[in-house]
Motif scaffolding. Sequence first.
Motif, PDB file in Angstrom:
ATOM      1  N   PHE A  32     -10.092  -6.110   5.988  1.00  8.53           N
ATOM      2  CA  PHE A  32     -10.308  -5.914   4.498  1.00  8.53           C
ATOM      3  C   PHE A  32     -11.564  -7.025   4.231  1.00  8.53           C
ATOM      4  CE2 PHE A  32      -6.349  -3.609   3.655  1.00  8.53           C
ATOM      5  CZ  PHE A  32      -6.946  -2.239   4.441  1.00  8.53           C
ATOM      6  N   ARG A  71       7.906  -7.333  10.438  1.00  6.44           N
ATOM      7  CA  ARG A  71       7.856  -5.986  10.150  1.00  6.44           C
ATOM      8  C   ARG A  71       6.769  -5.261  10.558  1.00  6.44           C
ATOM      9  NH1 ARG A  71       7.670  -6.963   4.031  1.00  6.44           N
ATOM     10  NH2 ARG A  71       6.008  -5.328   4.217  1.00  6.44           N
ATOM     11  N   THR A  83       3.718 -13.709   2.030  1.00 12.21           N
ATOM     12  CA  THR A  83       3.469 -12.859   3.270  1.00 12.21           C
ATOM     13  C   THR A  83       3.981 -13.622   4.501  1.00 12.21           C
ATOM     14  OG1 THR A  83       1.176 -12.617   2.183  1.00 12.21           O
ATOM     15  CG2 THR A  83       1.307 -12.065   4.661  1.00 12.21           C
ATOM     16  N   ARG A 133       0.765  -1.213  -0.221  1.00  9.72           N
ATOM     17  CA  ARG A 133      -0.034   0.059   0.161  1.00  9.72           C
ATOM     18  C   ARG A 133       0.882   1.440  -0.070  1.00  9.72           C
ATOM     19  NH1 ARG A 133      -2.765  -3.916   2.432  1.00  9.72           N
ATOM     20  NH2 ARG A 133      -1.389  -4.224   3.816  1.00  9.72           N
ATOM     21  N   ARG A 139      -4.559 -14.851   2.892  1.00  8.95           N
ATOM     22  CA  ARG A 139      -3.234 -14.936   2.553  1.00  8.95           C
ATOM     23  C   ARG A 139      -2.683 -16.288   2.879  1.00  8.95           C
ATOM     24  NH1 ARG A 139      -4.436 -11.088   0.108  1.00  8.95           N
ATOM     25  NH2 ARG A 139      -3.503  -9.263  -0.020  1.00  8.95           N
ATOM     26  N   ASP A 148      -4.003  -4.059  -2.696  1.00  9.33           N
ATOM     27  CA  ASP A 148      -4.381  -5.302  -2.337  1.00  9.33           C
ATOM     28  C   ASP A 148      -4.953  -6.351  -3.463  1.00  9.33           C
ATOM     29  OD1 ASP A 148      -4.081  -5.959   0.453  1.00  9.33           O
ATOM     30  OD2 ASP A 148      -4.292  -3.949   0.522  1.00  9.33           O
ATOM     31  N   PHE A 194       8.313 -14.728  -2.091  1.00 13.09           N
ATOM     32  CA  PHE A 194       7.884 -14.996  -0.816  1.00 13.09           C
ATOM     33  C   PHE A 194       6.367 -14.590  -0.828  1.00 13.09           C
ATOM     34  CE2 PHE A 194      12.071 -13.320   0.803  1.00 13.09           C
ATOM     35  CZ  PHE A 194      12.906 -14.370   0.722  1.00 13.09           C
ATOM     36  N   ALA A 229       0.059  -6.429   8.619  1.00 14.47           N
ATOM     37  CA  ALA A 229      -0.836  -6.589   9.153  1.00 14.47           C
ATOM     38  C   ALA A 229      -0.696  -7.052  10.723  1.00 14.47           C
ATOM     39  CB  ALA A 229      -2.054  -7.146   8.282  1.00 14.47           C
ATOM     40  N   TYR A 264       4.402  -1.636  -6.318  1.00 20.50           N
ATOM     41  CA  TYR A 264       5.475  -2.626  -5.619  1.00 20.50           C
ATOM     42  C   TYR A 264       5.572  -3.972  -6.374  1.00 20.50           C
ATOM     43  CZ  TYR A 264       6.862  -6.228  -2.541  1.00 20.50           C
ATOM     44  OH  TYR A 264       7.790  -7.154  -1.828  1.00 20.50           O
ATOM     45  N   SER A 299       8.340 -11.598  -5.158  1.00 18.69           N
ATOM     46  CA  SER A 299       7.251 -11.523  -3.935  1.00 18.69           C
ATOM     47  C   SER A 299       6.077 -12.365  -4.602  1.00 18.69           C
ATOM     48  CB  SER A 299       6.950  -9.996  -3.931  1.00 18.69           C
ATOM     49  OG  SER A 299       5.774  -9.940  -3.742  1.00 18.69           O
ATOM     50  N   SER A 300       5.414 -12.684  -3.939  1.00 20.19           N
ATOM     51  CA  SER A 300       3.823 -13.497  -4.427  1.00 20.19           C
ATOM     52  C   SER A 300       3.050 -12.444  -5.147  1.00 20.19           C
ATOM     53  CB  SER A 300       3.298 -13.864  -3.227  1.00 20.19           C
ATOM     54  OG  SER A 300       2.690 -12.795  -2.515  1.00 20.19           O
ATOM     55  N   PRO A 341      -8.629  -2.343  11.038  1.00 17.91           N
ATOM     56  CA  PRO A 341      -9.551  -2.462   9.911  1.00 17.91           C
ATOM     57  C   PRO A 341      -9.108  -3.868   9.029  1.00 17.91           C
ATOM     58  CG  PRO A 341      -7.436  -1.006   9.700  1.00 17.91           C
ATOM     59  CD  PRO A 341      -7.426  -1.763  10.976  1.00 17.91           C
TER      60      PRO A 341
HETATM   61  O1  LIG Z   1       3.426 -11.856  -0.142  1.00 19.69           O
HETATM   62  C1  LIG Z   1       3.854 -11.059  -0.715  1.00 19.69           C
HETATM   63  O2  LIG Z   1       4.443 -10.814  -1.778  1.00 19.69           O
HETATM   64  C2  LIG Z   1       4.069  -9.597   0.092  1.00 19.69           C
HETATM   65  O3  LIG Z   1       3.416  -9.949   1.399  1.00 19.69           O
HETATM   66  C3  LIG Z   1       3.082  -8.653   2.175  1.00 19.69           C
HETATM   67  O4  LIG Z   1       2.001  -8.067   1.626  1.00 19.69           O
HETATM   68  P1  LIG Z   1       0.599  -8.377   2.183  1.00 19.69           P
HETATM   69  O5  LIG Z   1       0.267 -10.012   1.911  1.00 19.69           O
HETATM   70  O6  LIG Z   1      -0.371  -7.376   1.478  1.00 19.69           O
HETATM   71  O7  LIG Z   1       0.734  -8.301   3.704  1.00 19.69           O
HETATM   72  P2  LIG Z   1      -0.023  -7.435   4.848  1.00 19.69           P
HETATM   73  O8  LIG Z   1       0.063  -5.781   4.581  1.00 19.69           O
HETATM   74  O9  LIG Z   1       0.504  -7.748   6.179  1.00 19.69           O
HETATM   75  O10 LIG Z   1      -1.599  -7.742   4.629  1.00 19.69           O
HETATM   76  C4  LIG Z   1      -1.811  -9.081   4.967  1.00 19.69           C
HETATM   77  C5  LIG Z   1      -3.505  -9.340   4.747  1.00 19.69           C
HETATM   78  O11 LIG Z   1      -4.133  -8.304   5.652  1.00 19.69           O
HETATM   79  C6  LIG Z   1      -5.193  -7.641   4.956  1.00 19.69           C
HETATM   80  N1  LIG Z   1      -5.087  -6.115   5.691  1.00 19.69           N
HETATM   81  C7  LIG Z   1      -4.043  -5.536   5.506  1.00 19.69           C
HETATM   82  C8  LIG Z   1      -3.883  -4.247   6.346  1.00 19.69           C
HETATM   83  C9  LIG Z   1      -5.259  -3.881   6.917  1.00 19.69           C
HETATM   84  O12 LIG Z   1      -5.188  -2.649   7.717  1.00 19.69           O
HETATM   85  N2  LIG Z   1      -6.257  -4.669   7.118  1.00 19.69           N
HETATM   86  C10 LIG Z   1      -6.251  -5.632   6.369  1.00 19.69           C
HETATM   87  O13 LIG Z   1      -7.240  -6.639   6.243  1.00 19.69           O
HETATM   88  C11 LIG Z   1      -4.371  -7.380   3.477  1.00 19.69           C
HETATM   89  O14 LIG Z   1      -5.636  -7.259   2.525  1.00 19.69           O
HETATM   90  C12 LIG Z   1      -4.135  -8.917   3.385  1.00 19.69           C
HETATM   91  O15 LIG Z   1      -4.890  -9.793   2.960  1.00 19.69           O
HETATM   92  C13 LIG Z   1       4.341  -7.855   2.170  1.00 19.69           C
HETATM   93  O16 LIG Z   1       4.017  -6.656   3.137  1.00 19.69           O
HETATM   94  C14 LIG Z   1       4.798  -7.649   1.100  1.00 19.69           C
HETATM   95  O17 LIG Z   1       6.148  -6.958   1.247  1.00 19.69           O
HETATM   96  C15 LIG Z   1       5.305  -9.025   0.532  1.00 19.69           C
HETATM   97  O18 LIG Z   1       5.951  -8.904  -0.815  1.00 19.69           O
END
Ligand SMILES: O=C(O)[C@H]1O[C@H](OP(=O)(O)OP(=O)(O)OC[C@H]2O[C@@H](n3ccc(=O)[nH]c3=O)[C@H](O)[C@@H]2O)[C@H](O)[C@@H](O)[C@@H]1O
Length: 437
Positions: A306, A285, A278, A186, A316, A391, A276, A289, A249, A224-225, A304
Amino acid sequence: MSKQMSHLDDIPSTPGKFKMEKSPFVHNRLRWHSSLAKLTFWSFIFLGLILIFFFRSPSSNPLPQDPSRRSLRTYNWGGPAWEKRVRSSARVRSQNGISVLVTGAAGFVGTHVSAALKRRGDGVLGLDNFNDYYDPSLKRARQALLERSGVFIVEGDINDSALLRKLFEVVAFTHVMHLAAQAGVRYAMENPGSYVHSNIAGLVSLLEVCKSANPQPAIVWASSSSVYGLNTKVPFSEKDRTDQPASLYAATKKAGEEIAHTYNHIYGLSLTGLRFFTVYGPWGRPDMAYFFFTRDILKGKSIPIFEAANHGTVARDFTYIDDIVKGCLAALDTAEKSTGSGGKKKGPAQLRVYNLGNTSPVPVSDLVSILERLLKVNAKRDIMKLPQNGDVQFTHANISLAQRELGYKPSTDLQTGLKKFVRWYLSYYNGAKKAAG
Ligand SMILES: O=C(O)[C@H]1O[C@H](OP(=O)(O)OP(=O)(O)OC[C@H]2O[C@@H](n3ccc(=O)[nH]c3=O)[C@H](O)[C@@H]2O)[C@H](O)[C@@H](O)[C@@H]1O
């Protein structure tokens, strides 16, 4: 101008001005003296300027400075003591060990991979720019942890080619584990330039130096995935299309995979990209989330969560850090040597891409329920529409290729992994609070 004037001053303005100088020898001596004085004067000025430049320079590195450094934050590197630390950290201490430059070593995955390599007796040198994308004190704590196990992290940027060249001059790295990157899906909307800087320019800067190194190292790096983007075919296989990224990204990671292809093709660099899925766990980090959910649940703040259209589940393929580390080490161990030398390709080299996931996607709402149980606190759930800023609704890895070729076999489910994360989180932040109070 002043030089011209002084030269003109030597010539008598009126005939006979130097009448008292009877002998031409005296005249020449005077001229010689004044030239010597001027020469000495200008030499001092010149020397002074050199000294000022030298002492104000951020690095005591005697190499010519790369002009690209001007746009970078300055870091102190160079000098005999620094080189000694670099050599000692990168020294291989086991039979058949490898010497690895780990970029992003103060990052989440970088710290775990560096520690694991060091434990088996490999030589490890870290590199990290300690940027403030998230709390740098966590990066400093990881650095302290690595230092205790003998891993030195050089402070610098992967865009600093003079620094990279110097590192390869001091150590003949057999491998590079390239984990330095601008992460986060994001944040790319807020600061797109940082993704281009780290994930594209930084990657090219690193590959440029690797291609010219002699011997060339084999490189394993973090893709990244997210490259699967809007792909709907599940589970995601390496053969699936990756030409529909949903975030900048993801686009920069996909670009990285294409750049890897180019350097493999032209220069014979051995390159392995790891997609990778998640990654989570202790020392993680704070922008992810699971991490800030934990923090906010404990604070009683709402989180929040989603949800896709029509109450669709967002899920995920959360992958535990120890499984990822095993995958990284296996990728390093199976990497073939690069085939080029001195910037010239001598034959075809290895080019690989692997999914490193868990193969069992979990809905984000289930992740929250697990956290509630572990923290013994009810979360204030704020259900929100999945934002359209990068997302994707779900990820799910097909890992059969990594299983076959790397022996990769993830063994930690989300419940077990989060338990370890929560234990670390509480001890790390309670420890910090105690220290502050
Ligand atoms: O697998 C990957 O390639 C990526 O995984 C993560 O990205 P993401 O899966 O979006 O991880 P988060 O930001 O921790 O989100 C995890 C889940 O929580 C959800 N989420 C996130 C933030 C939020 O406020 N609320 C919420 O429901 C997202 O939609 C997602 O489904 C990493 O942040 C990336 O750097 C990485 O490259």
